[in-house]
Design a protein around this motif. Structure first.
Motif, PDB file in Angstrom:
ATOM      1  N   SER A 160      52.070  41.312  43.147  1.00 16.40           N
ATOM      2  CA  SER A 160      51.449  42.683  41.178  1.00 16.40           C
ATOM      3  C   SER A 160      50.233  41.785  41.172  1.00 16.40           C
ATOM      4  CB  SER A 160      52.638  42.291  40.389  1.00 16.40           C
ATOM      5  OG  SER A 160      52.187  41.507  39.784  1.00 16.40           O
ATOM      6  N   LEU A 161      49.069  40.902  40.824  1.00 17.75           N
ATOM      7  CA  LEU A 161      48.138  40.246  40.555  1.00 17.75           C
ATOM      8  C   LEU A 161      47.427  40.414  41.348  1.00 17.75           C
ATOM      9  CD1 LEU A 161      46.878  39.029  38.312  1.00 17.75           C
ATOM     10  CD2 LEU A 161      47.656  36.649  38.672  1.00 17.75           C
ATOM     11  N   SER A 162      47.277  40.335  42.585  1.00 18.76           N
ATOM     12  CA  SER A 162      46.017  40.382  43.812  1.00 18.76           C
ATOM     13  C   SER A 162      46.341  42.314  43.423  1.00 18.76           C
ATOM     14  CB  SER A 162      46.755  39.918  45.103  1.00 18.76           C
ATOM     15  OG  SER A 162      48.182  40.496  45.723  1.00 18.76           O
ATOM     16  N   GLN A 163      47.638  43.129  43.420  1.00 19.53           N
ATOM     17  CA  GLN A 163      46.645  44.473  43.913  1.00 19.53           C
ATOM     18  C   GLN A 163      45.746  44.854  42.213  1.00 19.53           C
ATOM     19  OE1 GLN A 163      51.121  45.866  43.660  1.00 19.53           O
ATOM     20  NE2 GLN A 163      50.929  45.217  46.079  1.00 19.53           N
ATOM     21  N   ALA A 164      46.667  44.072  40.930  1.00 20.55           N
ATOM     22  CA  ALA A 164      45.911  44.357  39.949  1.00 20.55           C
ATOM     23  C   ALA A 164      44.150  44.059  39.947  1.00 20.55           C
ATOM     24  CB  ALA A 164      46.173  43.968  38.961  1.00 20.55           C
ATOM     25  N   LEU A 165      44.221  42.416  40.596  1.00 22.47           N
ATOM     26  CA  LEU A 165      42.549  42.520  40.540  1.00 22.47           C
ATOM     27  C   LEU A 165      41.978  43.459  41.864  1.00 22.47           C
ATOM     28  CD1 LEU A 165      43.425  38.586  40.399  1.00 22.47           C
ATOM     29  CD2 LEU A 165      42.120  40.131  38.770  1.00 22.47           C
ATOM     30  N   ALA A 166      42.392  43.960  42.275  1.00 23.32           N
ATOM     31  CA  ALA A 166      41.978  44.123  43.963  1.00 23.32           C
ATOM     32  C   ALA A 166      41.450  46.100  42.956  1.00 23.32           C
ATOM     33  CB  ALA A 166      42.302  44.379  44.813  1.00 23.32           C
ATOM     34  N   GLU A 167      42.505  46.045  42.029  1.00 31.86           N
ATOM     35  CA  GLU A 167      41.858  47.749  41.585  1.00 31.86           C
ATOM     36  C   GLU A 167      40.574  47.687  40.462  1.00 31.86           C
ATOM     37  OE1 GLU A 167      44.244  50.824  38.945  1.00 31.86           O
ATOM     38  OE2 GLU A 167      45.452  50.349  40.910  1.00 31.86           O
ATOM     39  N   VAL A 168      41.629  46.481  39.821  1.00 29.72           N
ATOM     40  CA  VAL A 168      40.054  45.795  38.714  1.00 29.72           C
ATOM     41  C   VAL A 168      38.638  45.930  39.831  1.00 29.72           C
ATOM     42  CG1 VAL A 168      39.034  44.554  37.730  1.00 29.72           C
ATOM     43  CG2 VAL A 168      41.305  44.819  36.755  1.00 29.72           C
ATOM     44  N   ALA A 169      38.244  45.751  40.393  1.00 31.98           N
ATOM     45  CA  ALA A 169      37.291  45.036  41.806  1.00 31.98           C
ATOM     46  C   ALA A 169      36.814  46.174  42.063  1.00 31.98           C
ATOM     47  CB  ALA A 169      37.283  44.390  42.799  1.00 31.98           C
ATOM     48  N   GLN A 170      37.671  47.689  42.259  1.00 28.61           N
ATOM     49  CA  GLN A 170      37.613  49.143  42.699  1.00 28.61           C
ATOM     50  C   GLN A 170      37.430  49.185  41.852  1.00 28.61           C
ATOM     51  OE1 GLN A 170      40.616  51.331  45.129  1.00 28.61           O
ATOM     52  NE2 GLN A 170      39.808  52.426  45.959  1.00 28.61           N
ATOM     53  N   VAL A 171      37.707  49.852  40.830  1.00 33.80           N
ATOM     54  CA  VAL A 171      37.485  50.908  39.549  1.00 33.80           C
ATOM     55  C   VAL A 171      36.236  49.949  38.811  1.00 33.80           C
ATOM     56  CG1 VAL A 171      38.115  51.956  37.834  1.00 33.80           C
ATOM     57  CG2 VAL A 171      39.358  51.580  39.619  1.00 33.80           C
ATOM     58  N   GLN A 172      35.711  49.113  38.994  1.00 27.58           N
ATOM     59  CA  GLN A 172      35.157  48.258  37.656  1.00 27.58           C
ATOM     60  C   GLN A 172      34.778  49.154  36.267  1.00 27.58           C
ATOM     61  OE1 GLN A 172      31.480  48.241  40.497  1.00 27.58           O
ATOM     62  NE2 GLN A 172      32.289  46.954  41.771  1.00 27.58           N
ATOM     63  N   PRO A 173      35.637  48.999  35.583  1.00 27.20           N
ATOM     64  CA  PRO A 173      36.130  49.070  34.340  1.00 27.20           C
ATOM     65  C   PRO A 173      35.507  48.773  33.475  1.00 27.20           C
ATOM     66  CG  PRO A 173      37.509  47.918  34.834  1.00 27.20           C
ATOM     67  CD  PRO A 173      37.410  48.097  36.307  1.00 27.20           C
ATOM     68  N   SER A 174      34.901  49.326  32.264  1.00 29.08           N
ATOM     69  CA  SER A 174      33.102  48.967  31.632  1.00 29.08           C
ATOM     70  C   SER A 174      34.369  47.511  30.633  1.00 29.08           C
ATOM     71  CB  SER A 174      33.217  49.877  30.354  1.00 29.08           C
ATOM     72  OG  SER A 174      34.230  50.244  29.566  1.00 29.08           O
ATOM     73  N   ASP A 175      36.113  47.645  30.568  1.00 24.05           N
ATOM     74  CA  ASP A 175      36.395  46.433  30.307  1.00 24.05           C
ATOM     75  C   ASP A 175      37.392  46.090  31.305  1.00 24.05           C
ATOM     76  OD1 ASP A 175      37.451  44.468  28.473  1.00 24.05           O
ATOM     77  OD2 ASP A 175      37.786  46.163  27.026  1.00 24.05           O
ATOM     78  N   PRO A 176      37.114  45.069  32.405  1.00 23.50           N
ATOM     79  CA  PRO A 176      37.872  44.989  32.892  1.00 23.50           C
ATOM     80  C   PRO A 176      39.520  43.928  32.403  1.00 23.50           C
ATOM     81  CG  PRO A 176      36.081  43.092  32.920  1.00 23.50           C
ATOM     82  CD  PRO A 176      36.126  44.547  32.321  1.00 23.50           C
ATOM     83  N   ILE A 177      39.097  43.466  31.589  1.00 25.41           N
ATOM     84  CA  ILE A 177      40.747  42.597  30.759  1.00 25.41           C
ATOM     85  C   ILE A 177      41.907  43.769  30.333  1.00 25.41           C
ATOM     86  CG2 ILE A 177      41.419  40.745  28.920  1.00 25.41           C
ATOM     87  CD1 ILE A 177      38.870  39.592  29.072  1.00 25.41           C
ATOM     88  N   GLU A 178      41.232  45.183  29.971  1.00 25.24           N
ATOM     89  CA  GLU A 178      42.013  45.897  28.904  1.00 25.24           C
ATOM     90  C   GLU A 178      42.906  46.696  30.163  1.00 25.24           C
ATOM     91  OE1 GLU A 178      41.983  49.568  25.739  1.00 25.24           O
ATOM     92  OE2 GLU A 178      39.940  48.182  26.217  1.00 25.24           O
ATOM     93  N   TYR A 179      41.548  46.695  30.841  1.00 30.44           N
ATOM     94  CA  TYR A 179      42.507  47.590  32.388  1.00 30.44           C
ATOM     95  C   TYR A 179      43.488  46.734  32.837  1.00 30.44           C
ATOM     96  CZ  TYR A 179      42.004  50.573  36.677  1.00 30.44           C
ATOM     97  OH  TYR A 179      42.524  51.200  37.099  1.00 30.44           O
TER      98      TYR A 179
END
Length: 129
Positions: free
Chosen positions: A13-32
Motif C-alpha cells: 500500500s505504501l509503495s502504491q500510495a507513493l507512486a500515485e503521489v509521484a504521478q499526480v503531483q498534488p499541491s499538498d502531497p502529505i495530505e494527499y
C-alpha cells in the motif's frame, strides 16, 4: 530492520500510495498521501469483511448440506421402521385370527361332543359347520 517493519505494516500500500503521489503531483502531497492511505484502509477493511462473510456463507452452506443429508437418512430410517411395524402388525392380526378361528373350531367341536353325550339326543344328527 525498519524496512521489515514497513513491509509488515504497509505491505504494497505504501509503495502504491507513493507512486500515485509521484504521478499526480498534488499541491499538498502529505495530505494527499494521508487521504489515500485512509481510503485504502477503508477499502481493505471492506474487502476483508467480504472475505469473512463469504467464508461464513460457505460454511453455513456446507452445514446445511450435511443437515439435509442427515434428514434424508432419518426419513429413510423412519420409512423402514414403519414398514417393519406394518409387517409386525399384519403378523399379529393373522396370529389373532388364527387363534380366534382355532377357538371357534374347538368350541364347535366341544358343542358337538356335548350334544352326542346328552341322553335322548343319540338319535339326533348334529350338523357341524
Amino acid at each position: 530492520m525498519e524496512t521489515d517493519y514497513l513491509k509488515r505494516c504497509f505491505g504494497n500500500s505504501l509503495s502504491q500510495a507513493l507512486a500515485e503521489v509521484a504521478q499526480v503531483q498534488p499541491s499538498d502531497p502529505i495530505e494527499y498521501l494521508a487521504h489515500w492511505l485512509y481510503h485504502y484502509r477503508k477499502i481493505s477493511a471492506g474487502k476483508q469483511k467480504n472475505r469473512q462473510e463469504k467464508i461464513q456463507l460457505q460454511e453455513e452452506y456446507h452445514r446445511s448440506l450435511k443437515e439435509k443429508e442427515i434428514m434424508e437418512m432419518m426419513k429413510q430410517e423412519e420409512y423402514q421402521i414403519q414398514q417393519q411395524c406394518a409387517e409386525c402388525h399384519k403378523e399379529q392380526i393373522y396370529t389373532e385370527k388364527a387363534m380366534f378361528m382355532q377357538e371357534d373350531t374347538d368350541l364347535s367341536e366341544k358343542e358337538a361332543l356335548e350334544q352326542e353325550s346328552l341322553p335322548g339326543t343319540s338319535d339326533m344328527i348334529t350338523e357341524v359347520p
